[in-house]
Design an enzyme around this catalytic site. Structure first.
Site, PDB file in Angstrom:
ATOM      1  N   ARG A   6       0.822  -1.200   0.000  1.00 36.73           N
ATOM      2  CA  ARG A   6       0.000   0.000   0.000  1.00 36.73           C
ATOM      3  C   ARG A   6       0.854   1.247   0.000  1.00 36.73           C
ATOM      4  O   ARG A   6       1.961   1.262   0.510  1.00 36.73           O
ATOM      5  CB  ARG A   6      -0.878   0.044   1.265  1.00 36.73           C
ATOM      6  CG  ARG A   6      -2.020  -0.927   1.312  1.00 36.73           C
ATOM      7  CD  ARG A   6      -3.150  -0.580   0.363  1.00 36.73           C
ATOM      8  NE  ARG A   6      -3.460   0.836   0.314  1.00 36.73           N
ATOM      9  CZ  ARG A   6      -4.361   1.447   1.067  1.00 36.73           C
ATOM     10  NH1 ARG A   6      -5.057   0.805   1.957  1.00 36.73           N
ATOM     11  NH2 ARG A   6      -4.571   2.740   0.919  1.00 36.73           N
ATOM     12  N   ARG A  62       3.780   4.609 -16.239  1.00 33.09           N
ATOM     13  CA  ARG A  62       4.364   4.460 -17.578  1.00 33.09           C
ATOM     14  C   ARG A  62       5.646   5.267 -17.738  1.00 33.09           C
ATOM     15  O   ARG A  62       6.388   5.082 -18.694  1.00 33.09           O
ATOM     16  CB  ARG A  62       3.346   4.848 -18.653  1.00 33.09           C
ATOM     17  CG  ARG A  62       2.079   4.025 -18.597  1.00 33.09           C
ATOM     18  CD  ARG A  62       2.343   2.537 -18.695  1.00 33.09           C
ATOM     19  NE  ARG A  62       1.110   1.770 -18.538  1.00 33.09           N
ATOM     20  CZ  ARG A  62       1.044   0.625 -17.903  1.00 33.09           C
ATOM     21  NH1 ARG A  62       2.119   0.094 -17.368  1.00 33.09           N
ATOM     22  NH2 ARG A  62      -0.104  -0.014 -17.802  1.00 33.09           N
ATOM     23  N   CYS A  74      -7.199   2.860 -12.780  1.00 30.43           N
ATOM     24  CA  CYS A  74      -7.529   3.968 -11.884  1.00 30.43           C
ATOM     25  C   CYS A  74      -8.994   3.873 -11.481  1.00 30.43           C
ATOM     26  O   CYS A  74      -9.831   3.379 -12.241  1.00 30.43           O
ATOM     27  CB  CYS A  74      -7.317   5.314 -12.573  1.00 30.43           C
ATOM     28  SG  CYS A  74      -5.614   5.782 -12.752  1.00 30.43           S
ATOM     29  N   GLU A  77     -11.774   7.192  -5.345  1.00 28.59           N
ATOM     30  CA  GLU A  77     -11.886   6.852  -3.928  1.00 28.59           C
ATOM     31  C   GLU A  77     -13.286   7.223  -3.443  1.00 28.59           C
ATOM     32  O   GLU A  77     -13.883   8.179  -3.935  1.00 28.59           O
ATOM     33  CB  GLU A  77     -10.821   7.638  -3.141  1.00 28.59           C
ATOM     34  CG  GLU A  77     -10.628   7.208  -1.729  1.00 28.59           C
ATOM     35  CD  GLU A  77     -10.007   5.836  -1.569  1.00 28.59           C
ATOM     36  OE1 GLU A  77     -10.345   5.164  -0.592  1.00 28.59           O
ATOM     37  OE2 GLU A  77      -9.187   5.438  -2.420  1.00 28.59           O
ATOM     38  N   ARG A  89      -4.049   7.017  -3.770  1.00 25.23           N
ATOM     39  CA  ARG A  89      -3.719   5.787  -3.048  1.00 25.23           C
ATOM     40  C   ARG A  89      -3.353   4.700  -4.057  1.00 25.23           C
ATOM     41  O   ARG A  89      -3.939   4.637  -5.133  1.00 25.23           O
ATOM     42  CB  ARG A  89      -4.903   5.328  -2.200  1.00 25.23           C
ATOM     43  CG  ARG A  89      -5.225   6.251  -1.043  1.00 25.23           C
ATOM     44  CD  ARG A  89      -6.510   5.775  -0.343  1.00 25.23           C
ATOM     45  NE  ARG A  89      -6.797   6.500   0.867  1.00 25.23           N
ATOM     46  CZ  ARG A  89      -7.481   7.628   0.931  1.00 25.23           C
ATOM     47  NH1 ARG A  89      -7.953   8.184  -0.164  1.00 25.23           N
ATOM     48  NH2 ARG A  89      -7.711   8.213   2.083  1.00 25.23           N
ATOM     49  N   TYR A 107       3.638   6.020   2.954  1.00 25.07           N
ATOM     50  CA  TYR A 107       2.693   7.123   3.108  1.00 25.07           C
ATOM     51  C   TYR A 107       3.490   8.417   3.141  1.00 25.07           C
ATOM     52  O   TYR A 107       4.339   8.594   4.013  1.00 25.07           O
ATOM     53  CB  TYR A 107       1.856   6.941   4.383  1.00 25.07           C
ATOM     54  CG  TYR A 107       0.972   5.725   4.259  1.00 25.07           C
ATOM     55  CD1 TYR A 107      -0.307   5.843   3.741  1.00 25.07           C
ATOM     56  CD2 TYR A 107       1.434   4.462   4.609  1.00 25.07           C
ATOM     57  CE1 TYR A 107      -1.118   4.729   3.576  1.00 25.07           C
ATOM     58  CE2 TYR A 107       0.636   3.340   4.447  1.00 25.07           C
ATOM     59  CZ  TYR A 107      -0.636   3.483   3.930  1.00 25.07           C
ATOM     60  OH  TYR A 107      -1.421   2.374   3.758  1.00 25.07           O
ATOM     61  N   ARG A 115      -2.017   6.140   8.033  1.00 27.18           N
ATOM     62  CA  ARG A 115      -1.486   4.968   8.732  1.00 27.18           C
ATOM     63  C   ARG A 115      -0.231   5.360   9.519  1.00 27.18           C
ATOM     64  O   ARG A 115       0.870   4.950   9.188  1.00 27.18           O
ATOM     65  CB  ARG A 115      -1.152   3.850   7.742  1.00 27.18           C
ATOM     66  CG  ARG A 115      -2.328   3.146   7.120  1.00 27.18           C
ATOM     67  CD  ARG A 115      -3.244   2.429   8.120  1.00 27.18           C
ATOM     68  NE  ARG A 115      -2.574   1.474   8.961  1.00 27.18           N
ATOM     69  CZ  ARG A 115      -2.491   0.167   8.721  1.00 27.18           C
ATOM     70  NH1 ARG A 115      -3.034  -0.346   7.649  1.00 27.18           N
ATOM     71  NH2 ARG A 115      -1.878  -0.630   9.585  1.00 27.18           N
TER      72      ARG A 115
END
Length: 121
Positions: A6, A62, A74, A77, A89, A107, A115
């Protein structure tokens, strides 16, 4: 075994240059910290908050040599009231023998609040 890596980053402005630059920075850090070879990658999901609509953040992948054939998509969210704004994210699905605890999730910028238990692990 397939594991998820993540990552998240916030973007300063809703324009193509900022979105691609920030997303590429995040992806490169995820790749570096986890020593990921594109041949290990099953797929990459990238989401963006609804205030980032100037381009597809997946375009950033890319720009990285060797990642041409990695499947990437894609999505938007979920728009939760009070959620972090201008956030990209990433969920990278990789084939690895690494234990869950040894995966380095990344992050950056204001996304560190998502997080804090994983920042600077």
């Amino acid at each position: 075994m397939i594991r998820g890596v993540r990552g998240a980053i916030t973007v300063s402005e809703n324009n193509e240059e900022q979105i691609v630059e920030s997303t590429e920075r995040l992806l490169r850090e995820m790749i570096r910290l986890n020593n990921i070879d594109p041949e290990q990658v099953a797929s990459v999901f990238i989401s963006a908050t609804n205030d980032l609509n100037a381009c597809f953040p997946a375009k950033a992948l890319r720009n990285i040599e060797g990642w041409k054939y990695v499947p990437v998509t894609c999505m938007q969210e979920i728009a939760v009231e009070g959620a972090l704004e201008k956030c990209v994210r990433v969920m990278m699905h990789i084939n690895t023998e690494a234990a869950q605890k040894d995966i380095c999730h990344v992050y950056l910028e204001k996304a560190k609040i998502l997080r804090p238990d994983l920042v600077d692990k």
